[in-house]
Design a protein around this motif. Structure first.
Motif, PDB file in Angstrom:
ATOM      1  N   THR A   6      52.690  13.094  11.990  1.00  0.00           N
ATOM      2  CA  THR A   6      51.647  12.288  12.626  1.00  0.00           C
ATOM      3  C   THR A   6      50.560  13.191  13.207  1.00  0.00           C
ATOM      4  O   THR A   6      50.863  14.222  13.805  1.00  0.00           O
ATOM      5  CB  THR A   6      52.247  11.450  13.775  1.00  0.00           C
ATOM      6  N   VAL A   7      49.307  12.778  13.028  1.00  0.00           N
ATOM      7  CA  VAL A   7      48.180  13.406  13.724  1.00  0.00           C
ATOM      8  C   VAL A   7      47.367  12.279  14.359  1.00  0.00           C
ATOM      9  O   VAL A   7      47.006  11.309  13.698  1.00  0.00           O
ATOM     10  CB  VAL A   7      47.292  14.243  12.776  1.00  0.00           C
ATOM     11  N   ARG A   8      47.103  12.432  15.643  1.00  0.00           N
ATOM     12  CA  ARG A   8      46.392  11.414  16.418  1.00  0.00           C
ATOM     13  C   ARG A   8      45.008  11.933  16.802  1.00  0.00           C
ATOM     14  O   ARG A   8      44.831  13.120  17.065  1.00  0.00           O
ATOM     15  CB  ARG A   8      47.197  11.085  17.670  1.00  0.00           C
ATOM     16  N   TRP A   9      44.046  11.030  16.842  1.00  0.00           N
ATOM     17  CA  TRP A   9      42.683  11.343  17.287  1.00  0.00           C
ATOM     18  C   TRP A   9      42.288  10.340  18.362  1.00  0.00           C
ATOM     19  O   TRP A   9      42.600   9.154  18.254  1.00  0.00           O
ATOM     20  CB  TRP A   9      41.723  11.240  16.099  1.00  0.00           C
ATOM     21  N   GLU A  10      41.635  10.839  19.395  1.00  0.00           N
ATOM     22  CA  GLU A  10      41.095   9.999  20.463  1.00  0.00           C
ATOM     23  C   GLU A  10      39.679  10.460  20.757  1.00  0.00           C
ATOM     24  O   GLU A  10      39.374  11.652  20.647  1.00  0.00           O
ATOM     25  CB  GLU A  10      41.906  10.136  21.750  1.00  0.00           C
ATOM     26  N   ALA A  11      38.823   9.520  21.156  1.00  0.00           N
ATOM     27  CA  ALA A  11      37.453   9.867  21.542  1.00  0.00           C
ATOM     28  C   ALA A  11      36.932   8.814  22.502  1.00  0.00           C
ATOM     29  O   ALA A  11      37.489   7.718  22.607  1.00  0.00           O
ATOM     30  CB  ALA A  11      36.552   9.943  20.315  1.00  0.00           C
ATOM     31  N   HIS A  12      35.847   9.157  23.175  1.00  0.00           N
ATOM     32  CA  HIS A  12      35.161   8.181  24.023  1.00  0.00           C
ATOM     33  C   HIS A  12      34.687   7.022  23.165  1.00  0.00           C
ATOM     34  O   HIS A  12      34.183   7.229  22.060  1.00  0.00           O
ATOM     35  CB  HIS A  12      33.911   8.800  24.644  1.00  0.00           C
ATOM     36  N   ALA A  13      34.798   5.820  23.671  1.00  0.00           N
ATOM     37  CA  ALA A  13      34.158   4.678  23.020  1.00  0.00           C
ATOM     38  C   ALA A  13      32.657   4.977  22.952  1.00  0.00           C
ATOM     39  O   ALA A  13      32.057   5.413  23.932  1.00  0.00           O
ATOM     40  CB  ALA A  13      34.425   3.404  23.807  1.00  0.00           C
TER      41      ALA A  13
END
Length: 194
Positions: free
Chosen positions: A128-135
């Protein structure tokens, strides 16, 4: 204590990912004081050259918790990308990146994401690789969309930054993974427009 993870040199058609060098500090400083970087990353607002030197010599050094690459294009520092190890039993990482303003919109980060994900699912045997960012960070969303990440999900209060909770976007890629978009950009925009 775990051994530091190596920072291998990885290449694509456009990019070379390599360990940071002290000579990258000027590019890191220019990127860090850019208004979009200040808006969409956790970079300190009063960023200095000393902080940039610390970043390229200390923060991005080999670690058991993350792998940090400098992205080079045509011999110039273009971006930084990292894979932070998540403490789960199936092998997982969280992807983070920031692109120098001179290299945005050229496919540099999309290719860098594909190269890092291939390394994570191949050499590191992640699942698994997850990405998160500001809306609202459409540039970041476009980079992961081009690299095959599913349509992101809007998550209220996802991020903690400068003493505030901020809404964010998240997408998770599972191995084996596509390397091209799995939805249209219009579908991504429709899903994330609030």
């Amino acid at each position: 204590m775990s051994e530091p993870l190596p920072i291998p040199v990885l290449t694509g058609d456009l990019v070379t990912l390599r360990p940071h060098r002290e000579s990258d500090a000027e590019g890191v400083l220019e990127r860090a004081v850019d208004p979009l970087s200040r808006r969409f990353t956790t970079v300190p607002l009063e960023y200095t050259r000393e902080m940039a030197v610390d970043y390229v010599t200390e923060f991005t050094a080999p670690s058991p918790d993350q792998i940090c690459w400098a992205v080079e294009v045509d011999g110039r520092y273009a971006a930084s990308i990292d894979l932070r190890i998540l403490a789960v039993d199936a092998g997982a990482g969280s992807l983070g990146f920031a692109t120098h303003q001179d290299f945005r919109g050229r496919g540099v980060m999309s290719e860098s994401v594909r190269v890092v994900v291939a390394h994570a699912f191949g050499e590191l045997a992640f699942r698994t690789v997850r990405w998160e960012a500001h809306a609202g960070n459409w540039g970041s969303a476009k980079a992961v969309w081009r690299a095959g990440f599913p349509v992101p999900t809007f998550v209220p209060d996802l991020l903690v930054e400068r003493g505030r909770l901020l809404d964010g976007w998240m997408s998770t890629l599972h191995a084996p993974a596509p390397t091209a978009p799995v939805a249209t950009w219009d579908e991504v925009v429709a899903a994330l427009t609030r």
